[in-house]
Write a protein that holds these residues in place. Structure first.
Motif, short mmCIF file in Angstrom:
data_model
loop_
_atom_site.label_atom_id
_atom_site.label_comp_id
_atom_site.label_asym_id
_atom_site.label_seq_id
_atom_site.Cartn_x
_atom_site.Cartn_y
_atom_site.Cartn_z
N GLN A 359 0.86 -1.18 0.00
CA GLN A 359 0.00 0.00 0.00
C GLN A 359 0.90 1.24 0.00
O GLN A 359 1.86 1.30 0.77
N PHE A 360 0.62 2.19 -0.88
CA PHE A 360 1.42 3.41 -0.97
C PHE A 360 2.91 3.10 -1.21
O PHE A 360 3.80 3.77 -0.70
N GLY A 361 3.15 2.02 -1.96
CA GLY A 361 4.52 1.66 -2.30
C GLY A 361 5.28 0.96 -1.20
O GLY A 361 6.49 0.75 -1.32
N LEU A 362 4.61 0.58 -0.11
CA LEU A 362 5.27 -0.10 1.01
C LEU A 362 4.48 -1.35 1.41
O LEU A 362 3.26 -1.39 1.26
N PRO A 363 5.17 -2.37 1.93
CA PRO A 363 4.43 -3.50 2.53
C PRO A 363 3.58 -2.98 3.68
O PRO A 363 4.02 -2.11 4.45
N ILE A 364 2.38 -3.50 3.82
CA ILE A 364 1.50 -2.99 4.88
C ILE A 364 2.08 -3.28 6.27
O ILE A 364 1.74 -2.63 7.25
N GLY A 365 2.98 -4.25 6.35
CA GLY A 365 3.63 -4.57 7.62
C GLY A 365 4.59 -3.50 8.08
O GLY A 365 5.15 -3.61 9.19
N LYS A 366 4.79 -2.46 7.30
CA LYS A 366 5.65 -1.33 7.71
C LYS A 366 4.84 -0.22 8.36
O LYS A 366 5.43 0.74 8.87
N PHE A 367 3.52 -0.32 8.34
CA PHE A 367 2.69 0.70 8.96
C PHE A 367 2.48 0.36 10.44
O PHE A 367 2.20 -0.79 10.80
N LYS A 701 13.17 -2.84 -4.51
CA LYS A 701 13.58 -1.55 -3.97
C LYS A 701 14.07 -0.62 -5.08
O LYS A 701 13.81 0.59 -5.07
N ARG A 702 14.76 -1.19 -6.06
CA ARG A 702 15.21 -0.39 -7.19
C ARG A 702 14.01 0.17 -7.96
O ARG A 702 14.01 1.34 -8.36
N LEU A 703 12.98 -0.65 -8.16
CA LEU A 703 11.80 -0.19 -8.88
C LEU A 703 11.03 0.85 -8.08
O LEU A 703 10.48 1.81 -8.64
N GLN A 704 10.97 0.70 -6.75
CA GLN A 704 10.29 1.68 -5.91
C GLN A 704 10.99 3.04 -5.97
O GLN A 704 10.34 4.09 -6.04
N LYS A 705 12.31 3.02 -5.97
CA LYS A 705 13.05 4.29 -6.08
C LYS A 705 12.82 4.94 -7.45
O LYS A 705 12.68 6.17 -7.55
N ALA A 706 12.77 4.10 -8.48
CA ALA A 706 12.53 4.63 -9.81
C ALA A 706 11.13 5.25 -9.91
O ALA A 706 10.93 6.28 -10.56
N GLU A 707 10.17 4.63 -9.23
CA GLU A 707 8.82 5.17 -9.22
C GLU A 707 8.80 6.54 -8.54
O GLU A 707 8.13 7.48 -9.02
N LYS A 708 9.51 6.67 -7.42
CA LYS A 708 9.56 7.95 -6.71
C LYS A 708 10.22 9.02 -7.56
O LYS A 708 9.86 10.21 -7.48
N ARG A 709 11.20 8.63 -8.40
CA ARG A 709 11.87 9.60 -9.27
C ARG A 709 11.04 9.92 -10.52
O ARG A 709 11.41 10.77 -11.32
N GLY A 710 9.94 9.19 -10.70
CA GLY A 710 9.09 9.43 -11.86
C GLY A 710 9.53 8.71 -13.10
O GLY A 710 9.04 9.01 -14.20
N PRO A 713 5.56 4.88 -14.08
CA PRO A 713 4.31 5.34 -13.46
C PRO A 713 4.08 4.66 -12.12
O PRO A 713 4.55 3.54 -11.88
N PRO A 714 3.34 5.28 -11.23
CA PRO A 714 3.05 4.67 -9.91
C PRO A 714 1.99 3.59 -10.02
O PRO A 714 1.23 3.53 -10.99
N ASP A 715 1.97 2.74 -9.00
CA ASP A 715 0.90 1.76 -8.80
C ASP A 715 0.75 0.76 -9.95
O ASP A 715 -0.36 0.32 -10.26
N LEU A 716 1.85 0.41 -10.58
CA LEU A 716 1.79 -0.62 -11.60
C LEU A 716 1.99 -1.99 -10.97
O LEU A 716 2.64 -2.13 -9.92
N ALA A 717 1.46 -3.02 -11.61
CA ALA A 717 1.59 -4.38 -11.09
C ALA A 717 1.60 -5.36 -12.25
O ALA A 717 1.18 -5.04 -13.37
N GLY A 718 2.10 -6.55 -12.01
CA GLY A 718 2.08 -7.62 -12.99
C GLY A 718 2.85 -7.29 -14.25
O GLY A 718 3.93 -6.67 -14.21
N ASP A 719 2.29 -7.68 -15.39
CA ASP A 719 2.98 -7.48 -16.67
C ASP A 719 3.21 -6.00 -16.97
O ASP A 719 4.23 -5.64 -17.57
N GLU A 720 2.29 -5.13 -16.56
CA GLU A 720 2.46 -3.70 -16.82
C GLU A 720 3.69 -3.16 -16.10
O GLU A 720 4.43 -2.33 -16.65
#
Length: 767
Positions: A359-367, A701-710, A713-720
């Protein structure tokens, strides 16, 4: 000075000269004790004196011997037990499809029934001389717990014949003829047993059993014999719908004096084939959407011969004690095994889900909100497993500790309830939608069953734990009760006099010991270990002494009224229980070699138990009717106030973080949880997704950082997600193939089951 000397001489004479002491102290106390002694029915007395005491007695005495406690080694499986666990148990686990069992068939498949009977899962407690497996309580507990991680319905089916029932009663009390006939048939699965105790208006109060047997003459096998004419109406009887032999508890009467001079003989147990004329079984209950066989049995004017009494005619009227002695052992294995399964599954699967679900780019276990619930799951599961092990250890040592097993049943099922509620909160929709992928739903629905049966938890906490513990575990009270009940009053007074002097010395020592430990914060109390857990032993010794003092004063002040003031006595029972649970946690930590990865769990668990002990004392002092006594006791026990705090947030967070790390600690804490290396499996789909994501953590983690840098796109999953990452040159071709598979696993893991229209409506209902 002269007055002081005279006072000392007077006190010495008062206590040292036997005749003076008995006249001025012991005799008045003896009369007072007889007057305030709580009245006990025969069934209450039999329940109270059934079973053994063990570590609970040391905790209640205020002087726990920690060195001796740690000298007891945890039980090990025999080669035969380990081979059964590695082979037959694993084969059975692979055969269980719990969704199909519960939601479609409402029964175990025939191949499972056949396998359970063939491989003697019903015969774990039956001796080898009768064809049984003769497994230890440790193996019994392990096997039932592991089955329950896969299917509660299958676990209950296996559990019941190995708990309270004909097999155990015959083993302990049966005649040679009964054992030689029935036990081999029970062992090889020819016969399936059930035991009928609960009636519509007689559950916890055995004395209210309305089911009767009248000794009379009747015909059996074409001959007139002395036997019993039975009438009964029982419900909630597990395996009754499929049982071929019925164990029955009833009140036996002999109005014509055919077998003795006593008309009201008492509660008696008999063994009756279910195909015997007049015996009715087969109608089913549906216990909270579970598929194990549970139902009714009744009979009207059913005549049986006397030799169908378990143990024969000599055991007529001894049924309640037989049941209490057997139940005290079974209660420590069966339902605690289900609670243990809940803890192992919830910790392993919730840790995995909390990492896989983002959720929001983080595992929910981090909340932090989720971490609070996760921390409770991990910490409580450590206590549950620790308590299971320690109780099984006592049973393997040949003990039948009735107070310990009552504590085990109550607290493990209550902790299991909290664990399951937290796991369901975290899983949300994943836990709510039933289907082949839901590993929590059936366990959630089964939780109240464990809370309710084998002594409802309200009864167990409010009447049994302290009510029985106060007399069985106390070093003097039961002996004083026996002295007071002696029909030879002079002999009773003589015995009471000696006990009273020891009791007074015991109480005085506890008072000054409590005060000294309270004033020094337990700093000078000995500990059997060094390091971070040593302080906990000091605190537990202090609180053990406090329990001994408080219980003594409560019994002396309130007498028989304490029995009726259930809220007060239950709090003292809570103190004893949490002392036991904290002991179990510390012993497990030592037995496992002080694993560093376990320390956060140990500290959370023990601090929680200490805090709850303190809160129980606080509630007791605040509600004790004699305010002067309450104030004095509180000052002696907690001279500077009650300062045992609940575990801190950081401890919950440390446990939550650890639950999301694969490895030795996670495996050690959840070893009972069964899962298949199969993405379609009930638990395998979550486990495989978790392990795959952890293995590729650096890539994510590399993909999450790339998402933050733009860059993607955010919130992609699977093949996309894979396509976007390849386009941005964030993944190599090989990495893209791997992440594509991982994403398939991840999306499968967080998905819930869905059914085509009409599928659920065609589901088979109860048979």
């Amino acid at each position: 000075m002269e007055i002081l000397i005279l006072l000392i001489v007077a006190v010495v004479l008062l206590f040292a000269v036997k005749e003076i002491r008995r006249s001025l102290i012991s005799r008045p106390m003896f009369k007072f004790f007889k007057r305030v002694l709580p009245p006990l029915s025969q069934t209450e007395r039999e329940a109270m004196t059934a079973g053994d005491v063990w570590w609970d007695a040391e905790l209640f005495s205020g002087r726990p011997d920690w060195q001796r406690f740690h000298s007891h080694k945890p039980p090990q499986f025999t080669e035969e037990e380990q081979a059964f666990i590695d082979n037959q148990l694993e084969t059975l686990m692979a055969m269980l499809d719990d969704f199909k069992i519960v939601q479609q068939d409402r029964d175990l498949p025939k191949k499972v029934w056949d396998y359970i009977r063939k491989e003697k899962f019903f015969a774990m407690i039956i001796g080898k001389e009768f064809g049984g497996l003769d497994f230890s309580p440790a193996a019994n507990s392990y096997i039932v717990s592991r089955i329950a991680t896969r299917s509660i319905s299958a676990a209950v089916t296996v559990m019941v014949p190995n708990s309270l029932g004909p097999g155990e009663l015959l083993t302990h009390y049966g005649t040679d003829e009964q054992k030689n006939y029935w036990l081999p048939r029970l062992a090889d699965g020819t016969d399936i047993p059930c035991f009928a105790l609960t009636a519509p208006e007689a559950g916890s109060d055995a004395g209210a059993i309305p089911d009767t047997g009248i000794v009379c003459k009747g015909e059996h096998d074409g001959k007139e014999v002395v036997g019993i004419r039975l009438n009964w109406d029982k419900r909630y009887i597990t395996l009754a719908p499929v049982a071929t032999v019925l164990g029955l508890a009833f009140k036996l009467y002999d109005p014509e004096g055919l077998i003795g001079e006593k008309e009201d003989i008492g509660i008696t147990c008999a063994l009756i084939p279910t195909n015997h004329p007049g015996v009715e079984t087969g109608e089913r209950h549906l216990p909270l959407n579970q598929a194990f066989m549970n139902g009714t049995t009744y009979g009207k004017d059913v005549f049986i011969p006397l030799d169908w009494i378990i143990g024969g005619q000599d055991y007529a009227g001894k049924g309640w004690r037989m049941l209490m002695e057997c139940l005290s052992a079974g209660r420590g294995i069966s339902l605690p095994a289900l609670a243990t399964a809940t803890g192992h599954v919830a910790q392993r699967m919730t840790g995995a889900y909390a990492y896989v679900r983002q959720q929001f780019g983080l595992p929910i276990g981090k909340f932090e909100g989720v971490q609070e619930a996760m921390g409770r799951i991990g910490g409580l599961n450590y206590s549950v497993e620790s308590m299971r092990r320690l109780t099984v250890e006592s049973l393997c040592a040949g003990k039948s500790p009735s107070v310990i097993t009552a504590m085990t049943k109550y607290h493990m099922t209550e902790m299991g309830r909290q664990i399951m509620e937290d796991a369901m909160d975290i899983h949300a929709g994943k836990g709510i939608q039933l289907g082949p992928k839901n590993y929590l739903g059936h366990g959630y629905m089964a939780t109240p069953i464990s809370i309710t049966v084998e002594g409802a938890n309200i009864l167990t906490r409010n009447l049994m734990i302290f009510g029985q513990g106060a007399t069985r575990c106390h070093p003097y009270v039961l002996k004083e009760m026996d002295a007071a009940a002696n029909p030879d009053e002079e002999q009773g007074l003589k015995d009471f006099d000696g006990l009273l002097m020891k009791h007074l010395a015991f109480g005085s020592s506890n008072f000054f010991g409590c005060l000294a430990m309270g004033l020094t914060g337990s700093r000078f109390v000995g500990s059997p270990v060094s390091g971070p857990t040593s302080k906990y032993y000091q605190h537990l010794t202090r609180l053990s002494r406090a329990l001994a003092l408080t219980a003594d004063v409560a019994m002396l002040t309130l007498g028989g009224d304490l029995k009726r003031k259930e809220m007060l006595s239950a709090r003292l029972g809570d103190v004893l229980s949490h002392l036991y649970m904290a002991s179990a946690v510390l012993k497990r930590y030592e037995d496992d070699g002080r694993q560093h990865g376990d320390l956060a769990y140990v500290e959370y668990a023990v601090q929680r138990h200490l805090h709850l002990i303190a809160e129980a004392f606080r509630g007791f002092f605040n509600n004790f009717p004699n305010r002067f006594v309450a104030w004095t006791l509180r000052l002696a026990v907690f001279p500077f106030g009650i300062h045992f705090a609940a575990p801190q947030d950081a401890q919950l967070q440390a446990i939550a973080d650890d639950m999301m790390v694969p490895g030795a600690t996670r495996d050690r804490h959840t070893f009972l949880c069964y899962w298949k290396d199969d993405a379609k499996d009930m638990t395998g789909h979550m486990e495989l997704a978790f392990l795959a994501m952890k293995e590729n953590e650096a890539v994510y983690k590399r993909l999450q950082k790339a998402e933050k840098r733009g860059e993607i796109p955010p919130d992609l999953a699977g093949d996309e997600l894979v396509k976007a990452a390849r386009k941005a040159e964030l993944l190599s071709a090989d990495e893209a193939k791997v992440i594509k598979k991982v994403e398939q696993l991840r999306l499968t893991a967080i998905a819930v089951d869905q059914f085509a229209p009409g599928t659920l409506e065609k589901k088979a209902f109860a048979k």
